[in-house]
Scaffold this active site. Structure first.
Site, short mmCIF file in Angstrom:
data_model
loop_
_atom_site.label_atom_id
_atom_site.label_comp_id
_atom_site.label_asym_id
_atom_site.label_seq_id
_atom_site.Cartn_x
_atom_site.Cartn_y
_atom_site.Cartn_z
N HIS A 72 -13.41 2.55 0.46
CA HIS A 72 -12.63 3.76 0.14
C HIS A 72 -13.08 4.50 -1.12
O HIS A 72 -12.82 5.69 -1.25
CB HIS A 72 -11.13 3.44 0.07
N GLU A 76 -16.49 8.81 -3.39
CA GLU A 76 -16.14 9.39 -4.68
C GLU A 76 -17.01 8.85 -5.82
O GLU A 76 -17.43 9.63 -6.68
CB GLU A 76 -14.66 9.10 -4.97
N ASP A 77 -17.26 7.56 -5.85
CA ASP A 77 -17.88 6.97 -7.06
C ASP A 77 -19.31 6.49 -6.90
O ASP A 77 -19.86 5.91 -7.82
CB ASP A 77 -17.04 5.76 -7.51
N ASP A 258 24.78 -5.14 -2.79
CA ASP A 258 23.63 -5.78 -2.15
C ASP A 258 22.68 -6.37 -3.18
O ASP A 258 21.48 -6.49 -2.94
CB ASP A 258 22.90 -4.79 -1.24
MN MN Z 1 -9.50 2.93 -5.29
#
Ligand code: MN
Length: 479
Positions: A72, A76-77, A258
């Site tokens: 994931h 991006e990286d 509760d």
């Molecule tokens: Mn991440």
């Protein structure tokens, strides 16, 4: 707390051994790509995607989703591109990773049109494949679990964003387990002293009431077995944020009905109601606290029977009675379809999302209605990421509306013709005007007249929801 790749594979083998090879490839690829990158904790970067994938595997996610969890952060990286991922894996995995990458740029507060346009793309993208949200929630959960390594102002910023965006998303798809954990970690970042004091109190209450709860558990277990109802019972205490919210509404900690609960899981719906009877025979119920979410599910499809009973020590204890499948839905929401429906899970998920989950219907409507990106984002924020109320139709169906909604919003939510012929309503058996602001638990009976004047233009000031406003405008354009 961190899991290793071997642990991920061991878990995957339990429910989906065919995917081991593909997942191993994704791991090797991600590891190579993130080589030389480190997290703030000093660990190798790959520990993060491995843990995100592990959280997904706990929900029994399909192979593509696990791969996307591992990959994931590569777009991006690292130098990896969407095309690379499609080439080495498949188009599905590439789309998922791309979708998750875009969500990381979600921004509700920026005034720039560029940011709004982007936010819109992401939100609308969610409606095409809900797995993107689930991966993003797993990503955020692991980042929040390891947030102590970030600077204090960054912690607060992430916690606020989590409360504003990710907690509501988790709620909308019914992923309560993720929601509770995100809430608690965020509270710890935002109000550390308050968090600590409630945590101490909660632990004290847990140890004080442990004996009593165990005794109740065994007693219920015994009678159910005696009646031939196989069961599994767990003790649970409300999460820290949940207690905090009740206390800030003015409730004293022991009055929270509760605060302490027994979760009772049985095999089928008939057995749920039988169990209810035996629980009530053992312990007096608080009549007005009984809720049937089996026949009347929450708008995020949560189902269970809730009843609050007097414990032997006079303290209130909630019993949550449901089937094993309902319990899975209660932990992971929509994501559970992976497990319950196997194979076609993805399509069933997407279909149910559009038909049953009111959140997504509203989202699609807002997207249709607002051309301007900034207005779109503002509307999503005020209509969906804000306080909600829940009201009933006369037939007993639960309707979710943003706080501040009126009879006009209600009528259009049910049916556009109802809105167009609306003249007033009975709320809890009292007559009200169309501009009456609805409150939680109101029972609403709409009054219509075929000869009514129709929705006047000034109703636009009375309607809060996008759909109602659109229908009023359309009606007035025609005459
Ligand atoms: Mn991440």
């Amino acid at each position: 707390m961190n899991k290793t790749f071997d642990e991920l594979i061991a878990l995957l083998k339990e429910y989906n051994p065919e995917e081991v090879e593909k997942v191993t490839n994704a791991y090797n690829y991600a590891k190579e790509m993130h080589k030389g990158q480190y997290r703030e904790s000093g660990e190798e970067y790959i520990t993060h995607p491995v843990n995100v994938a592990y959280i997904l595997a706990e929900m029994h996610a399909d192979g593509d989703t696990i791969c996307a969890g591992l990959l994931h952060d590569t777009i991006e990286d690292t130098p990896a591109t969407k095309e690379d991922i499609a080439h080495f894996f498949n188009q599905n995995v590439a789309n998922l990773v791309d979708g998750v990458t875009k969500i990381s740029k979600l921004n509700f507060s920026s005034k720039k049109d560029e940011a709004s346009a982007n936010t819109r793309k992401i939100i609308v993208g969610i409606t095409t494949d809900v797995r993107i949200i689930i991966i993003k929630l797993a990503d955020r959960l692991h980042n929040m679990r390891t947030i102590e390594y970030k600077k204090s102002f960054k912690q607060k910023e992430n916690a606020l964003e989590t409360m504003e965006i990710f907690v509501p998303l988790a709620y909308y798809i019914g992923a309560y387990r993720i929601k509770s954990e995100l809430e608690d970690i965020s509270l710890k970042c935002l109000l550390p002293d308050v968090y600590q004091s409630i945590k101490d109190k909660k632990e004290k209450i847990e140890s004080d009431s442990n004996e009593m709860l165990k005794e109740m558990l065994q007693k219920i277990q015994r009678i159910l077995l005696d009646k031939n109802i196989p069961n599994y019972i767990k003790i649970r205490t409300k999460n820290i944020y949940g207690i905090y919210k009740k206390i800030s509404e003015g409730c004293r900690i022991y009055d929270i009905h509760d605060l302490l609960a027994l979760k009772i899981m049985v095999d089928d719906i008939d057995k749920c109601y039988q169990t209810l009877r035996y629980v009530h025979e053992l312990y007096h119920p608080v009549n007005e606290k009984f809720k049937d979410y089996i026949c009347n599910p929450k708008t995020n499809m949560y189902r269970s029977l809730h009843t609050t009973v007097f414990s032997p020590e006079g303290r209130l204890v909630q019993a949550q009675i449901r089937t094993h499948d309902m319990d899975k839905v209660a932990s992971f929401g929509l994501a559970t379809y992976w497990d319950i429906k196997k194979g076609e899970a993805r399509y069933t998920m997407q279909k149910d999302l559009k038909n049953k989950y009111q959140f997504f219907k509203s989202l699609i409507e807002i997207n249709k209605m607002f051309g301007d990106n900034e207005e779109f984002v503002r509307q999503v924020k005020s209509e969906l990421f804000s306080d909600k109320i829940y009201v009933y139709t006369m037939g007993g169906q639960t309707i979710e509306l943003p706080k501040g909604s009126t009879i006009v919003d209600f009528a259009y939510r049910i049916d556009s013709e109802l809105g167009n012929t609306l003249v007033g309503a009975f709320v809890n058996d009292k007559y009200v005007d169309v501009n009456y602001e609805l409150k939680n638990k109101d029972r609403v009976k709409v009054l219509t007249d075929d000869l009514s004047y129709g929705p006047r233009e000034d109703w636009l000031n009375v309607a809060k929801t996008t759909y109602a406003r659109r229908m009023i405008r359309e009606f007035n354009r025609k005459i």
